[in-house]
Design a protein around this motif. Structure first.
Motif, short mmCIF file in Angstrom:
data_model
loop_
_atom_site.label_atom_id
_atom_site.label_comp_id
_atom_site.label_asym_id
_atom_site.label_seq_id
_atom_site.Cartn_x
_atom_site.Cartn_y
_atom_site.Cartn_z
N MET A 1 57.70 -8.72 10.83
CA MET A 1 56.62 -7.99 10.16
C MET A 1 55.26 -8.50 10.57
O MET A 1 54.39 -7.74 10.98
CB MET A 1 56.79 -8.09 8.64
CG MET A 1 57.97 -7.31 8.09
SD MET A 1 58.19 -7.58 6.32
CE MET A 1 58.83 -9.25 6.30
N ALA A 2 55.07 -9.82 10.45
CA ALA A 2 53.76 -10.40 10.74
C ALA A 2 53.32 -10.14 12.17
O ALA A 2 52.13 -9.99 12.44
CB ALA A 2 53.75 -11.90 10.45
N GLU A 3 54.29 -10.07 13.09
CA GLU A 3 53.93 -9.85 14.50
C GLU A 3 53.35 -8.45 14.72
O GLU A 3 52.74 -8.20 15.76
CB GLU A 3 55.15 -10.07 15.40
CG GLU A 3 56.32 -9.17 15.14
CD GLU A 3 57.28 -9.70 14.08
OE1 GLU A 3 58.38 -9.14 13.96
OE2 GLU A 3 56.93 -10.68 13.38
N SER A 4 53.50 -7.56 13.74
CA SER A 4 52.92 -6.22 13.83
C SER A 4 51.53 -6.17 13.22
O SER A 4 50.92 -5.10 13.15
CB SER A 4 53.82 -5.20 13.12
OG SER A 4 55.10 -5.18 13.71
N MET A 5 51.02 -7.33 12.77
CA MET A 5 49.72 -7.40 12.11
C MET A 5 48.69 -8.05 13.02
O MET A 5 49.04 -8.95 13.80
CB MET A 5 49.82 -8.21 10.81
CG MET A 5 50.75 -7.63 9.80
SD MET A 5 50.87 -8.69 8.34
CE MET A 5 52.02 -7.73 7.35
N SER A 6 47.45 -7.61 12.91
CA SER A 6 46.36 -8.24 13.66
C SER A 6 45.13 -8.34 12.77
O SER A 6 44.91 -7.50 11.89
CB SER A 6 46.04 -7.47 14.93
OG SER A 6 45.54 -6.18 14.63
N LEU A 7 44.36 -9.38 13.00
CA LEU A 7 43.17 -9.63 12.19
C LEU A 7 42.05 -10.14 13.07
O LEU A 7 42.21 -11.12 13.79
CB LEU A 7 43.48 -10.65 11.10
CG LEU A 7 42.31 -11.07 10.19
CD1 LEU A 7 41.92 -9.91 9.27
CD2 LEU A 7 42.67 -12.31 9.37
N LEU A 8 40.90 -9.47 13.01
CA LEU A 8 39.67 -9.98 13.61
C LEU A 8 38.88 -10.60 12.46
O LEU A 8 38.66 -9.95 11.43
CB LEU A 8 38.89 -8.85 14.28
CG LEU A 8 39.62 -8.11 15.40
CD1 LEU A 8 38.77 -6.94 15.91
CD2 LEU A 8 39.97 -9.03 16.54
#
Length: 225
Positions: A1-8
């Motif tokens: 799941m987390a690998e599908s998330m991105s944060l700037l």
């Protein structure tokens, strides 16, 4: 799941820290992230604008879902991953009401801290007035006195609304931010106690800002508050 998330994200940004704290508390480590520079105005870069047309961070994406407003992102993550990691919204109606109240009031405190510590950054030089800055200082003083009352019974395991919750996801960065910019722990002992109780929490240590964004006001902007 987390690998599908991105944060700037930007270092020293309370809104960014909220989202990172929530991700950590929900055991969503391993998301892709990139540190942007406020000094270089990178929040206005095309990379950020493609996700957040306001040119602000955080810029959060989960698959095709984009949630940029930090409080909305925290609420989304808690509701999407209720059974995972720390439960950040209590089930008890009274505790839940208190959590939402303190959570939203935390946004007010953050705004009032900004109004003093980042006054010269936020207000163009020709529009600055000492009387306006003094009003901001007075408003922050009044606000902080409220929080001293809210934290009258703060203790280990009993924070802004009981056990660690979204109220603290919003509230703790405010406390850390205020003390980083010179707020007196002697003048605000309950807020200082709250800060000291939580500063070594694993999620907080794991997401601690590598640096604070310094402006003309410097790191003593709140020393006289």
């Amino acid at each position: 799941m987390a690998e599908s998330m991105s944060l700037l994200w930007g270092s020293g940004s309370s809104p960014c820290w909220r989202v990172m704290l929530t991700l950590e508390e929900k055991n969503l480590q391993g998301y892709r992230h990139k540190l942007i520079s406020f000094e270089k105005n990178e929040q206005k870069s095309q990379e950020v604008l493609e996700i957040n047309p306001r040119g602000e961070v955080p810029a959060f994406k989960y698959g095709d879902i984009i949630v940029n407003q930090s409080t909305a992102a925290c609420l989304y993550l808690e509701n999407q991953f209720k059974s995972q990691g720390t439960k950040l919204i209590p089930d008890d109606p009274a505790k839940q009401a208190m959590m939402y109240q303190r959570m939203m009031e935390g946004l007010v405190l953050n705004e009032k801290i900004d109004g003093v510590s980042y006054y010269k950054y936020l207000v163009p030089e020709g529009e600055r007035h000492e009387s306006a800055l003094q009003r901001n200082r007075d408003a922050l003083t009044t606000e902080l006195k409220l929080w001293e009352g809210y934290l009258e019974n703060v203790a280990e395991g009993s924070y802004l609304a009981g056990p660690f919750s979204l109220a603290d996801v919003i509230g703790f960065p405010n406390a850390a931010y205020a003390f980083a910019f010179g707020l007196s722990p002697e003048r605000y002992p309950k807020l200082a106690k709250y800060y000291n109780l939580l500063k070594d929490r694993p999620s907080i240590k794991a997401t601690w800002p590598p640096k604070w964004f310094e402006t003309e006001m410097g790191f003593e902007a709140l020393k006289d508050i």
